[in-house]
Write a protein that holds these residues in place. Structure first.
Motif, PDB file in Angstrom:
ATOM      1  N   ASP A  41      -8.860 -33.873 -13.554  1.00  0.00           N
ATOM      2  CA  ASP A  41      -9.888 -33.515 -12.563  1.00  0.00           C
ATOM      3  C   ASP A  41      -9.407 -33.709 -11.129  1.00  0.00           C
ATOM      4  N   MET A  42      -8.462 -34.606 -10.947  1.00  0.00           N
ATOM      5  CA  MET A  42      -8.036 -34.910  -9.572  1.00  0.00           C
ATOM      6  C   MET A  42      -6.569 -35.295  -9.552  1.00  0.00           C
ATOM      7  N   VAL A  43      -5.890 -34.816  -8.537  1.00  0.00           N
ATOM      8  CA  VAL A  43      -4.548 -35.326  -8.224  1.00  0.00           C
ATOM      9  C   VAL A  43      -4.637 -35.900  -6.815  1.00  0.00           C
ATOM     10  N   SER A  44      -4.268 -37.155  -6.665  1.00  0.00           N
ATOM     11  CA  SER A  44      -4.307 -37.755  -5.331  1.00  0.00           C
ATOM     12  C   SER A  44      -2.893 -38.003  -4.828  1.00  0.00           C
ATOM     13  N   ILE A  45      -2.700 -37.718  -3.562  1.00  0.00           N
ATOM     14  CA  ILE A  45      -1.405 -37.952  -2.903  1.00  0.00           C
ATOM     15  C   ILE A  45      -1.740 -38.626  -1.572  1.00  0.00           C
ATOM     16  N   LEU A  46      -2.037 -39.908  -1.653  1.00  0.00           N
ATOM     17  CA  LEU A  46      -2.548 -40.616  -0.471  1.00  0.00           C
ATOM     18  C   LEU A  46      -1.407 -41.296   0.287  1.00  0.00           C
ATOM     19  N   GLY A  47      -1.277 -40.945   1.540  1.00  0.00           N
ATOM     20  CA  GLY A  47      -0.259 -41.571   2.391  1.00  0.00           C
ATOM     21  C   GLY A  47       1.140 -41.441   1.842  1.00  0.00           C
ATOM     22  N   THR A  48       1.399 -40.361   1.162  1.00  0.00           N
ATOM     23  CA  THR A  48       2.639 -40.258   0.404  1.00  0.00           C
ATOM     24  C   THR A  48       3.421 -38.980   0.675  1.00  0.00           C
ATOM     25  N   ILE A  49       2.737 -37.895   0.964  1.00  0.00           N
ATOM     26  CA  ILE A  49       3.428 -36.600   0.975  1.00  0.00           C
ATOM     27  C   ILE A  49       4.587 -36.609   1.959  1.00  0.00           C
ATOM     28  N   HIS A  50       4.437 -37.324   3.075  1.00  0.00           N
ATOM     29  CA  HIS A  50       5.513 -37.383   4.069  1.00  0.00           C
ATOM     30  C   HIS A  50       6.681 -38.239   3.587  1.00  0.00           C
ATOM     31  N   GLU A  51       6.469 -39.025   2.530  1.00  0.00           N
ATOM     32  CA  GLU A  51       7.554 -39.857   2.005  1.00  0.00           C
ATOM     33  C   GLU A  51       8.369 -39.129   0.939  1.00  0.00           C
TER      34      GLU A  51
ATOM     35  N   GLN B 274      -3.487 -40.575  14.226  1.00  0.00           N
ATOM     36  CA  GLN B 274      -4.404 -39.560  13.704  1.00  0.00           C
ATOM     37  C   GLN B 274      -4.058 -39.322  12.238  1.00  0.00           C
ATOM     38  N   SER B 275      -4.998 -39.572  11.385  1.00  0.00           N
ATOM     39  CA  SER B 275      -4.793 -39.295   9.964  1.00  0.00           C
ATOM     40  C   SER B 275      -5.367 -37.916   9.646  1.00  0.00           C
ATOM     41  N   VAL B 276      -4.619 -37.143   8.901  1.00  0.00           N
ATOM     42  CA  VAL B 276      -5.105 -35.815   8.503  1.00  0.00           C
ATOM     43  C   VAL B 276      -5.455 -35.866   7.024  1.00  0.00           C
ATOM     44  N   ARG B 277      -6.634 -35.333   6.704  1.00  0.00           N
ATOM     45  CA  ARG B 277      -7.110 -35.341   5.312  1.00  0.00           C
ATOM     46  C   ARG B 277      -7.290 -33.914   4.817  1.00  0.00           C
ATOM     47  N   TRP B 278      -6.903 -33.707   3.568  1.00  0.00           N
ATOM     48  CA  TRP B 278      -7.128 -32.416   2.931  1.00  0.00           C
ATOM     49  C   TRP B 278      -7.735 -32.643   1.542  1.00  0.00           C
ATOM     50  N   ILE B 279      -8.670 -31.815   1.166  1.00  0.00           N
ATOM     51  CA  ILE B 279      -9.023 -31.702  -0.255  1.00  0.00           C
ATOM     52  C   ILE B 279      -8.898 -30.222  -0.603  1.00  0.00           C
ATOM     53  N   PHE B 280      -8.054 -29.944  -1.570  1.00  0.00           N
ATOM     54  CA  PHE B 280      -7.879 -28.587  -2.087  1.00  0.00           C
ATOM     55  C   PHE B 280      -8.561 -28.506  -3.440  1.00  0.00           C
ATOM     56  N   GLN B 281      -9.029 -27.319  -3.772  1.00  0.00           N
ATOM     57  CA  GLN B 281      -9.642 -27.135  -5.095  1.00  0.00           C
ATOM     58  C   GLN B 281      -8.958 -25.980  -5.819  1.00  0.00           C
ATOM     59  N   LYS B 282      -8.808 -26.164  -7.122  1.00  0.00           N
ATOM     60  CA  LYS B 282      -8.202 -25.095  -7.929  1.00  0.00           C
ATOM     61  C   LYS B 282      -9.292 -24.096  -8.312  1.00  0.00           C
ATOM     62  N   PRO B 283      -9.084 -22.830  -8.050  1.00  0.00           N
ATOM     63  CA  PRO B 283     -10.134 -21.851  -8.381  1.00  0.00           C
ATOM     64  C   PRO B 283     -10.330 -21.745  -9.899  1.00  0.00           C
ATOM     65  N   ASN B 284     -11.433 -21.188 -10.285  1.00  0.00           N
ATOM     66  CA  ASN B 284     -11.705 -20.961 -11.722  1.00  0.00           C
ATOM     67  C   ASN B 284     -10.687 -20.021 -12.342  1.00  0.00           C
TER      68      ASN B 284
ATOM     69  N   ILE C 175      -1.160 -29.185 -12.993  1.00  0.00           N
ATOM     70  CA  ILE C 175      -1.766 -30.075 -14.006  1.00  0.00           C
ATOM     71  C   ILE C 175      -3.278 -30.233 -13.810  1.00  0.00           C
ATOM     72  N   LEU C 176      -3.838 -29.524 -12.851  1.00  0.00           N
ATOM     73  CA  LEU C 176      -5.286 -29.592 -12.621  1.00  0.00           C
ATOM     74  C   LEU C 176      -6.035 -28.654 -13.549  1.00  0.00           C
ATOM     75  N   ARG C 177      -7.232 -29.058 -13.933  1.00  0.00           N
ATOM     76  CA  ARG C 177      -8.121 -28.113 -14.604  1.00  0.00           C
ATOM     77  C   ARG C 177      -8.741 -27.205 -13.533  1.00  0.00           C
ATOM     78  N   PRO C 178      -9.264 -26.050 -13.926  1.00  0.00           N
ATOM     79  CA  PRO C 178      -9.977 -25.232 -12.944  1.00  0.00           C
ATOM     80  C   PRO C 178     -11.116 -26.040 -12.310  1.00  0.00           C
ATOM     81  N   ARG C 179     -11.318 -25.917 -11.032  1.00  0.00           N
ATOM     82  CA  ARG C 179     -12.288 -26.650 -10.201  1.00  0.00           C
ATOM     83  C   ARG C 179     -11.827 -28.082  -9.900  1.00  0.00           C
ATOM     84  N   GLY C 180     -10.680 -28.461 -10.431  1.00  0.00           N
ATOM     85  CA  GLY C 180     -10.141 -29.794 -10.103  1.00  0.00           C
ATOM     86  C   GLY C 180      -9.651 -29.817  -8.657  1.00  0.00           C
ATOM     87  N   ILE C 181      -9.410 -31.034  -8.159  1.00  0.00           N
ATOM     88  CA  ILE C 181      -9.074 -31.157  -6.737  1.00  0.00           C
ATOM     89  C   ILE C 181      -7.744 -31.896  -6.515  1.00  0.00           C
TER      90      ILE C 181
END
Lengths: 446, 293
Positions: free
Chosen positions: B130-140, B283-293, B156-162
């Motif tokens: 349902d969720m993949v989190s990449i917190l404070g990590t992508i730049h590493e 400045q922290s930048v936040r994103w939530i992406f969703q996988k389409p159906n 690895i996300l299901r449809p509508r997962g984030i």
């Protein structure tokens, strides 16, 4: 449990209040222990005052209020009662925090501009590093009706030159700011009956952002005026049980029939723990965190959902589990819809833990102090937690909800670690704040 | 090299691994850092159901798992997380600090985000998490691998997962107070003799739009985006300079004419120097992406 670094901990080092139960925090605690009611039939301050309301005679008034020595009679001519109440409560909180020790340094409001920038009535703090953020719902705005009367009866050139100083909401913080030289961030938060809680949250943020070293916060309201009474009464928000005044404020009771309007001020002094420790200040509690939300739903009826989010977000920001909370000082106004929605919300957030929570409403004793409610209730919560007391919900005979400990009628004596205080306001404002007892200061659960 | 083995020697390691005395633990307890991530996770909860599964890429000291665990208590939900990180010290710390509960279970897996499909094969639900989190990590993650990490997360996300991402290392992070951040580092570096600024910074700081593009290229839809200031007290600035990844990144931003100091030596000087700094904001930048159906 883990512990956050000391530098991140914000603590309460002073409290002050004037409210319908008492004129200071110590006596308020005693009244809470005894489960006294501050509600009575309205007593006009001035015999020439018009009738407050044709149907509602009840009020939770501050009795015996004497602002001397903090405000002189000349000062009082320039301030609304709400600003006088806030000034006296701020003075008590500053004294309690050890920041105001020499009252001989205080001068009249009109003398302050004659003093140089080195005028310092407080001890050990740069005036620019101490701020004030208070909440008020109505402030001095009822005075507009008095001004209108003057215009109608005597002409607009007879309106007092100081009318605006009495009307403006920010006077509740401007007057103490001047009096005690609080020159840091200073503002008023207006969000109906959630004003104080939101002000305290804003003050917490100011400290976290290092915009100030000390913040004075809390709130005040005093709006015994025919305008306020007519408006609240005609929306059926007020209790009309004039024949049983001290029994009329009945939060969480099946017989709840509206709130009793109250007046008062409740103030806390907040600072970062290392600073408080360095100057040997008394620590009442850690102000662990807060959350604000909006219902965006209805002018007066609560959605419930917004309150649930406020409680959950406050827990999340404080890194606490629902089961970490021991006591909730509920908003509990004694209005049937609001009380029921709040208990439903608590059940939704706290689940099985609800049965182990103590939940009570101070408004059963002090009435509803509107924008000042959160401030006074924060002081009650802090003093009670310090003393190991769970404040009661007085006048609770037939609870609207089963399986909850609503602390009916008698205070309980228990040591506990964490309190949540809720305040909600018309328009759908929701605020929840969390205090940690010093013995669990800085500790978080996940 | 087999996936998940001998990661310490892998070229995918972007910086020196944590160890006793040179780690993220002290910093990870600071309020502003946790608050920033808690706010993002509260936002993520709006997209998650009563029982959900998640994969945390670059789990570090376990903050995302701890947050999810907390959310399961606050929202009365249940969650299972698979937490992947190449750093054995961080994993051990995270596992110790994040015990399972009735509502929450975490699996700790040594490895790289790029490899999660192989690492988690047979463990995660067949229809995806349902969720993949990449917190404070992508730049590493090494710059060339960042796209593949986000794409692997999307697969690895299901449809509508984030996919939930945040970073305090974009090119807007310190745009309005770059000097304030750089001066203490410069002072520390100069303790080791003459230094010049390296041509490239020690850590690539992309524009936020580049990460947004990576998500969209992976077939995801951006549903939440926010830039939030995070102010760190002086002690947090001291504590971040105990983290090997940070210290190495700062060290790589300089050319030392008398030779590079060790990470430990440089860390000590950085801590002293940042200890004299006022609180600083990123400045922290936040994103939530969703996988389409």
């Amino acid at each position: 449990m883990r512990r956050r670094p000391e530098e991140d901990i914000i603590v309460v080092t002073g409290v002050g209040t004037v409210n319908p139960l008492a004129l200071n925090a110590r006596d308020t605690l005693q009244a809470v222990k005894e489960g006294r009611s501050g509600v009575g039939l309205y007593e006009p301050l001035d015999p020439n005052e018009p009738l407050l309301n044709s149907q509602v005679k009840l009020a939770a008034q501050v009795k015996g209020f004497d602002p001397n020595p903090f405000l002189t009679p000349r000062d009082l001519r320039r301030v609304h009662r709400s600003a006088a109440l806030s000034t006296v409560a701020v003075a008590e909180a500053l004294q309690d925090a050890g920041l105001l020790t020499d009252l001989s340094r205080l001068v009249e409001l009109t003398e302050i501009d004659k003093l140089g920038s080195d005028y310092r009535p407080l001890d050990g703090i740069e005036p620019g590093r101490i701020g004030i953020r208070l909440g008020t719902g109505i402030g001095g705005s009822t005075y507009i009706a008095e001004v209108q009367k003057i215009i109608d009866q005597r002409g607009d050139n007879r309106v007092p030159a100081i009318a605006m100083q009495i009307i403006l909401a920010d006077r509740v913080e401007i007057v103490p700011s001047q009096k005690f030289q609080l020159k840091g961030p200073a503002a008023v938060t207006v969000s109906a009956c959630a004003s104080s809680g939101m002000a305290m949250g804003d003050a917490l943020d100011k400290l976290r952002a290092r915009r100030a070293d000390v913040m004075v916060s809390g709130g005040v309201d005093s709006a015994f005026h025919p305008v306020a009474y007519a408006a609240f009464n005609n929306m059926r928000a007020l209790s009309r049980r004039n024949d049983s005044a001290d029994k009329a404020s009945t939060p969480f009771d099946q017989g709840a029939a509206g709130f009793i309007q109250g007046e008062g001020a409740g103030i806390v002094v907040l600072e970062r723990y290392p600073d408080a420790k360095a100057r040997g200040a008394k620590i009442y509690a850690e102000f662990a965190d807060y959350a604000d939300t909006a219902d965006a739903f209805h002018d007066t009826a609560p959605s419930g959902e917004g309150a649930v989010r406020a409680m959950r977000n406050a827990l999340a920001y404080a890194y606490l589990n629902p089961s970490d909370i021991d006591y909730i000082n509920a908003h509990g106004t004694s209005t049937p819809i609001g009380d029921r929605k709040e208990l439903e919300g608590i059940t939704e957030v706290f689940g099985d833990h609800t049965a182990r929570l103590y939940i009570s409403s101070s408004k059963s004793m002090i009435g509803h102090i509107l924008g000042g409610a959160g401030g006074v209730e924060a002081v009650i919560t802090l003093k009670a937690m310090e003393a190991g007391i769970i404040p009661p919900t007085i006048n609770l005979i037939n609870a609207i909800s089963e399986g909850m400990n609503l602390v009916p009628n008698k205070a309980l004596y228990r040591k506990y670690n964490r309190s949540m205080s809720n305040t909600f306001g018309f328009g759908g404002h929701n605020n929840s704040i969390i205090f940690n007892h010093p013995r669990v200061m800085g500790m978080f659960s996940y | 090299m087999a996936v998940g083995e001998r990661v310490e020697q892998s070229p995918k390691i972007y910086h020196t691994l944590q160890k006793e005395g040179m780690n993220y633990t002290a910093f990870s307890r600071h309020y502003p850092y946790r608050r920033e991530n808690a706010e993002l996770m509260l936002e993520a909860m709006l997209y998650l159901s009563a029982r959900f599964t998640g994969v945390d890429i670059g789990s570090g000291n376990g903050l995302a798992a701890q947050l999810v665990k907390g959310m399961t208590e606050i929202f009365l939900r249940e969650a299972v997380m698979w937490c992947v990180d190449p750093d054995p010290y961080a994993l051990a710390q995270a596992e110790k600090d994040t015990p399972s509960s009735d509502r929450f279970k975490a699996h700790w897996i040594k490895g790289f985000g790029q490899d999660i499909e192989v690492l988690l094969n047979g463990q995660i639900p067949e229809d995806g998490v349902d969720m993949v989190s990449i917190l404070g990590t992508i730049h590493e993650v090494p710059p060339d691998d960042q796209t593949s990490v986000i794409s692997a997360g999307a697969r690895i996300l299901r449809p509508r997962g984030i996919v939930v991402v945040n970073s305090e290392f974009t090119d807007i992070a310190t745009a309005d107070n770059e000097t304030l951040w750089a001066m203490p580092a410069g002072r520390a570096a100069m303790k080791f003799g003459r230094v010049t600024k390296a041509e490239k910074p020690g850590l690539l700081q992309r524009a936020p739009a580049e990460y947004t593009q990576m998500g969209e290229n992976a077939g995801l839809v951006l549903v939440y985006y926010q830039v939030v200031p995070v102010t760190y007290p002086t002690q947090a600035l001291v504590d971040i300079n105990q983290y090997s990844g940070w210290v190495e990144g700062v060290r790589n931003s300089f050319i030392f004419e008398n030779g590079q100091p060790s990470l430990e030596e440089f860390s000590r000087e950085l801590q002293l120097s940042y200890g004299r700094s006022k609180p600083l904001t990123r400045q922290s930048v936040r994103w939530i992406f969703q996988k389409p159906n």
